[in-house]
Enzyme design. Structure first.
Site, mmCIF file in Angstrom:
data_model
loop_
_atom_site.group_PDB
_atom_site.id
_atom_site.type_symbol
_atom_site.label_atom_id
_atom_site.label_comp_id
_atom_site.label_asym_id
_atom_site.label_seq_id
_atom_site.Cartn_x
_atom_site.Cartn_y
_atom_site.Cartn_z
ATOM 1 C CD GLU A 99 -3.110 0.712 0.226
ATOM 2 O OE1 GLU A 99 -2.522 1.469 -0.562
ATOM 3 O OE2 GLU A 99 -4.341 0.727 0.369
ATOM 4 C CG ASP A 100 -0.761 4.730 -1.794
ATOM 5 O OD1 ASP A 100 -1.549 3.855 -1.387
ATOM 6 O OD2 ASP A 100 -1.143 5.789 -2.300
ATOM 7 C CG ASP A 103 -6.039 8.961 5.626
ATOM 8 O OD1 ASP A 103 -6.864 9.156 6.528
ATOM 9 O OD2 ASP A 103 -5.551 9.887 4.961
ATOM 10 C CG PHE A 152 -4.334 15.604 0.460
ATOM 11 C CD1 PHE A 152 -5.605 15.181 0.798
ATOM 12 C CD2 PHE A 152 -3.743 15.074 -0.676
ATOM 13 C CE1 PHE A 152 -6.286 14.257 0.007
ATOM 14 C CE2 PHE A 152 -4.408 14.153 -1.471
ATOM 15 C CZ PHE A 152 -5.681 13.747 -1.124
ATOM 16 N NE ARG A 165 -2.699 8.462 -9.525
ATOM 17 C CZ ARG A 165 -3.363 7.962 -8.480
ATOM 18 N NH1 ARG A 165 -2.705 7.526 -7.426
ATOM 19 N NH2 ARG A 165 -4.678 7.910 -8.474
HETATM 20 C C1 PRP Z 1 -5.763 5.792 -1.162
HETATM 21 C C2 PRP Z 1 -4.597 4.907 -0.791
HETATM 22 C C3 PRP Z 1 -5.203 3.848 0.069
HETATM 23 C C4 PRP Z 1 -6.384 4.543 0.711
HETATM 24 C C5 PRP Z 1 -6.057 4.859 2.135
HETATM 25 O O1 PRP Z 1 -6.388 5.259 -2.293
HETATM 26 O O2 PRP Z 1 -3.977 4.367 -1.936
HETATM 27 O O3 PRP Z 1 -5.634 2.723 -0.686
HETATM 28 O O4 PRP Z 1 -6.620 5.738 -0.030
HETATM 29 O O5 PRP Z 1 -7.124 5.517 2.770
HETATM 30 P P1 PRP Z 1 -7.931 4.934 4.001
HETATM 31 O O6 PRP Z 1 -6.956 4.318 4.954
HETATM 32 O O7 PRP Z 1 -8.585 6.172 4.591
HETATM 33 O O8 PRP Z 1 -8.941 3.976 3.485
HETATM 34 P P2 PRP Z 1 -7.387 6.070 -3.236
HETATM 35 O O9 PRP Z 1 -8.792 5.620 -2.977
HETATM 36 O O10 PRP Z 1 -7.102 7.546 -3.113
HETATM 37 O O11 PRP Z 1 -7.011 5.558 -4.676
HETATM 38 P P3 PRP Z 1 -5.612 5.583 -5.474
HETATM 39 O O12 PRP Z 1 -4.701 4.574 -4.812
HETATM 40 O O13 PRP Z 1 -6.021 5.194 -6.862
HETATM 41 O O14 PRP Z 1 -5.042 6.977 -5.400
#
Ligand code: PRP
Length: 177
Positions: A99-100, A103, A152, A165
């Site tokens: 995961e990146d 949150d 953010f 990105r």
């Molecule tokens: C982001 C990120 C995680 C998630 C974390 O994805 O890559 O998967 O949000 O947030 P959380 O812990 O509050 O659930 P996003 O839905 O923005 O999609 P992306 O990876 O395509 O940018």
């Protein structure tokens, strides 16, 4: 229409490189003699995953899942959807999810449940960044790169509204609605 400020650097590319190397050492140690399947969560993890796997010179496979919860918003909607699911079985496999950012934790806890239902031999999580100040559900991160403040976060694969990105450093922006 919302807008974002000029990105400010939180972690420079050199520091990211050092951290990804450190994570690769930890992962290699734990997966000796195994043949894990690394599952990247699209889209945010793709840059991190590309750098990480090139430091893991042992047999592994790669898969991707695309999950959507944010849409164009900065807050997780909590409505999580699997947009693109697994294309290979994971039963009795050693799975490492990449995961990146963690949150609220809603996305990853949904995904870990989804994967556990498919009966892997083991299931661990590697996250580039963690924002614990925003957590809504508990999450165990087995391999963590950076803890980030309640800002953010963009760059190194992470976006604001699909933008930024491409930034090579991990940055933050201020967002105005
Ligand atoms: C982001 C990120 C995680 C998630 C974390 O994805 O890559 O998967 O949000 O947030 P959380 O812990 O509050 O659930 P996003 O839905 O923005 O999609 P992306 O990876 O395509 O940018």
């Amino acid at each position: 229409m919302s807008s974002q400020s000029k990105p400010r650097i939180l972690f420079r590319r050199e520091e990211i490189e050092t951290t990804v190397k450190r994570l690769a050492v930890e992962i290699k140690k734990d997966y000796q003699g195994k043949h894990p399947l690394l599952i990247g969560i699209l889209k945010g993890s793709f840059v991190f995953m590309a750098d990480l796997i090139r430091l893991l010179n042992f047999p592994l496979e790669v898969e991707f899942i695309r999950i959507s919860s944010y849409g164009g918003n900065k807050e997780s909607s909590g409505r999580i959807k699997v947009v693109q699911g697994l294309r290979s079985p994971i039963k009795e496999r050693d799975i490492l999810v990449i995961e990146d950012i963690v949150d609220s934790g809603l996305t990853i806890s949904f995904l870990l449940d989804y994967l556990w239902q498919r009966k892997p031999a083991s299931l661990k999580l590697c996250a580039l960044t963690d924002k614990p100040s925003r957590r809504q559900v508990p999450v165990t991160i087995d391999y963590l790169g950076f803890t980030v403040p309640n800002e953010f976060i963009v760059g190194y694969g992470m976006d604001w509204d699909e933008k930024l990105r491409y930034l090579p450093d991990i940055c933050f922006v201020e967002v105005e609605d």
